[in-house]
Write an enzyme that holds these catalytic residues in place. Structure first.
Site, short mmCIF file in Angstrom:
data_model
loop_
_atom_site.label_atom_id
_atom_site.label_comp_id
_atom_site.label_asym_id
_atom_site.label_seq_id
_atom_site.Cartn_x
_atom_site.Cartn_y
_atom_site.Cartn_z
N LYS A 116 -29.69 68.44 103.10
CA LYS A 116 -29.92 68.42 101.66
C LYS A 116 -31.19 69.19 101.30
CE LYS A 116 -27.49 64.15 100.39
NZ LYS A 116 -26.76 63.96 101.61
N GLU A 200 -36.66 62.23 95.57
CA GLU A 200 -36.38 62.88 94.29
C GLU A 200 -36.65 61.93 93.13
OE1 GLU A 200 -32.81 66.00 95.38
OE2 GLU A 200 -32.31 64.11 94.41
N HIS A 235 -24.26 53.88 95.24
CA HIS A 235 -24.21 55.35 95.34
C HIS A 235 -22.90 55.83 95.95
CE1 HIS A 235 -28.40 55.21 94.25
NE2 HIS A 235 -28.64 54.42 95.28
N ARG A 292 -16.61 70.30 103.02
CA ARG A 292 -15.36 69.73 103.52
C ARG A 292 -14.47 69.39 102.33
NH1 ARG A 292 -16.36 64.58 101.87
NH2 ARG A 292 -18.50 63.78 102.06
#
Length: 672
Positions: A116, A200, A235, A292
């Protein structure tokens, strides 16, 4: 085209890939673990090979064994599905070295987007907007906390190699940071073998919108529009839909072109998803790229008429993309609900058990891959990797099925989904079906007031207090019991005491059937009558007659009203499905439980099979109610065991690393 492929996965995605491959005339090879010897994906493939014990790291994550099987069976390509090895660049490299096609992007693209933090750095270079945060390599806890303090709380900790909601923590204040970081890193290393995290800014009321991209080996890339995946818990996505409500053509084009640019920047090939986090004002930020096929790909298939698995196979074989951008169009609206073996009322805790009864809504298969849809697709589609009688084990994701519906517009799709969920019946373990129905029918979702906090924000409405069973529900359960007793008597007609007519010389037979559920006891008085039974509960009474019985389906009359339902008895629990709802009634037979003692108190037990990953207290420690005592890891998710009251930890029965069975006593606790 390939003549044989190996599917390096399990469950519904393995079944889904096999179905498309067979339609294209391609033979399939399944791999399976010892826990999956009788699994559906093994049955639907042409060949199957055992690759190891139940734990994924000893079977589905053994790249070397999977490649050996591919060579031994003559498979020319490997489809990794999603999860497991699907985003493992080393596996993609190993396939290439073995001369086997990897049905996915090149290892270089996986490597570029698999981290990420690296992906965000790449997007920053490409001038794609990013959420404020720290994506660097310094993983010192104090340094990361300084970054979080600089960014401003709340912040989101996210495993750099993560996905599926694992390895993520929201931190509300600085004092909670280090404990959350430790938990996040433990979950990340267990799930992905990499404990690197990024920090973040956590946006309030954001939407999660992703773009489906597809690229071929000839340099062409298209986007197949967007999916809104905002409705999440922990999440992890719960409901997905396409197209995204409120999406303007201009914004769709801007996000689509940004996603294509991201794919081209890394030389992407195959199916991929570029995920964005979007503010309510329409601004959006790059989150990550999943290299994917996604779990939610069926909603894209339903609105475009394209078979994305067929596209994967053709592109991997070297063919050009089947369609160009101007040939793709949106037709109607699609919704997907993930049907899970889990208990929403207990924090969505996964449920383990056997699917003793499973009735699914009627679904009509329609053929994808024919370009623009000439007529309407089936209203309901079910992608599943299990059948009635199969078990949901603690080793893998507890998904039962993906329920996908289509409508001419969102309103029609919502109606189809609500109806399909009302027809879905599962007995043997806890499911989220009733919760999904409440969610779909809730005002915020129906009005498209969407953001990733929708479930938490509407908790009271989505988790209502359990109401007592109605007379209709109790009567159906009673009719099933009485009919069963009558059948038993018919099979034992020579014994006079087996008679179930209720005949008495001077008075009618009266029984009280002691039912109960989460709301408490719901006794039903039953008085035998010539024309049926007089039943009474909660101050209501009626004459009940059994009109029809076909296996588990019953039709009864209460006075002049007809009541229909399905009753499934599982041990001492009567599962009543009626009116689109599921009621689990525990039947207390006083003769069966005579002499039983009340369960011993003061015990804290494992809610499911798992492993102890942290012990947070010492023997003899005095704790307050709610204090965390130990942490279990099961199904790659962490579960904290907390003190039920103020008291003392008298003994610790397990150490870090120990495996525990469901129901095992974890520690001895004495309430103050």
């Amino acid at each position: 085209m390939f003549t044989k492929i190996l599917i390096a996965n399990r469950g519904e995605i393995a079944c889904r890939v096999a179905a498309t491959a067979h339609r294209m005339g391609i033979k399939t090879v399944a791999v399976y673990s010892e826990a999956d010897a009788n699994a559906k994906h093994v049955a639907v493939c042409d060949e199957s090979v055992l690759i190891g014990p139940a734990p994924a790291k000893e079977s589905y994550l053994r790249a070397d064994k999977i490649i050996e099987v591919a060579k031994a069976t003559g498979a020319q390509a490997i489809h990794p599905g999603y999860g497991f090895l699907s985003e493992n660049e080393d596996f993609a490299d190993a396939c290439a070295k073995a001369g086997i096609a990897f049905i996915g992007p090149p290892a270089s693209a996986i490597r570029a987007m698999g981290s990420k933090s690296a992906a965000k750095a790449l997007m920053e270079t490409a001038s794609v907007p990013l959420v404020p945060g720290y994506h660097g390599d310094n993983q010192d806890a104090s340094f990361l906390q300084e970054q979080a303090d600089r960014i401003g709380y709340p912040v989101l900790l996210k495993a750099s190699a993560g996905g599926g909601g694992k390895g993520m923590r929201i931190v509300e204040k600085s004092a909670d940071f280090k404990a959350a970081l430790e938990s996040c890193k433990r979950e990340a290393i267990n799930s992905f073998g990499d404990d690197k995290v990024l920090v973040e800014k956590y946006l309030t009321r954001p939407r999660h919108i992703e773009i489906q991209v597809f690229a071929d080996t000839k340099g062409e890339c298209v986007y197949l529009f967007e999916r809104d995946c905002s409705v999440q818990r922990r999440h992890q996505k719960v409901l997905e839909e396409a197209p995204a409500p409120g999406m303007t053509p201009e914004r769709r084009q801007a996000m689509g072109e940004a996603a294509v640019a991201a794919a081209k920047a890394v030389g992407y090939v195959g199916a991929g998803t570029v995920e964005f986090i979007a503010n309510q004002d329409g601004s959006f930020y790059f989150m990550e790229m999943n290299t994917r096929l996604q779990v939610e790909h069926p909603v894209t298939e339903m609105i475009t008429g394209m078979d994305l698995v067929e596209w994967q196979l053709r592109v991997a074989f070297g063919e050009a993309l089947p369609k160009q951008q101007h040939e793709l169009a949106i037709h109607g609206h699609a919704l997907e609900a993930r049907v899970y073996a889990e208990n929403p009322e207990k924090g969505f805790l996964p449920s383990i058990g056997t699917l003793r009864h499973m009735h699914t809504p009627a679904a009509v298969n329609f053929e994808l891959g024919k370009g623009a849809i000439g007529g309407d697709p089936a209203a309901v589609r079910i992608d599943s990797g299990v059948r009635e009688g199969d078990a949901i084990s603690p080793f893998y994701d507890p998904m039962i099925a993906k329920l996908i519906v289509w409508g001419k517009d969102r309103e029609e799709a919502l109606a189809h989904m609500a109806q399909a969920l009302s027809e879905y019946q599962v007995v043997g373990l806890a499911t989220n079906i009733a919760f999904l129905k409440r969610l779909v029918e809730s005002q915020p979702f129906a009005s498209a007031d969407l953001d990733t906090g929708l479930i938490e924000r509407n908790h009271a409405a989505l988790f209502p207090q359990a109401a007592g069973a109605t007379l209709e529900v109790l009567a159906l359960a009673a009719a099933s019991l009485l009919a069963s007793e009558r059948q038993g008597a018919a099979n034992d007609a020579r014994k006079p005491w087996a008679d179930t007519s209720g005949w008495r010389m001077n008075a009618a037979l009266r029984r009280v059937l002691d039912y109960g559920d989460e709301s408490g006891r719901s006794p039903l008085a039953v008085e035998y009558a010539n024309a049926g039974w007089k039943v009474e509960a909660g101050g209501r009474g009626a004459l009940m007659t059994l009109v029809e019985q076909q296996s588990k389906r019953l039709v009864i009359k209460l006075d002049g009203s007809t009541v229909r339902g399905t009753v499934v008895r599982d041990g001492e629990t009567f599962h009543v499905f009626t009116g689109g709802a599921h009621h689990a009634l525990n039947y207390n037979d006083p003769l069966a439980h005579a002499g039983e003692a009340e369960a011993e108190g003061g015990r804290l037990t494992a809610p499911m099979p798992g492993k102890i990953v942290a012990v947070l207290v010492e023997k003899g420690k005095e704790v307050e109610k709610g204090a965390p005592l130990l942490i279990m890891e099961a199904m790659k998710m962490e579960h904290t065991i907390a003190a039920p009251a103020n008291g003392t930890v008298e003994d610790l029965l397990y150490l870090v690393g120990d495996q525990v069975a469901e129901g095992a006593q974890l520690l001895a606790f004495k309430a103050a």
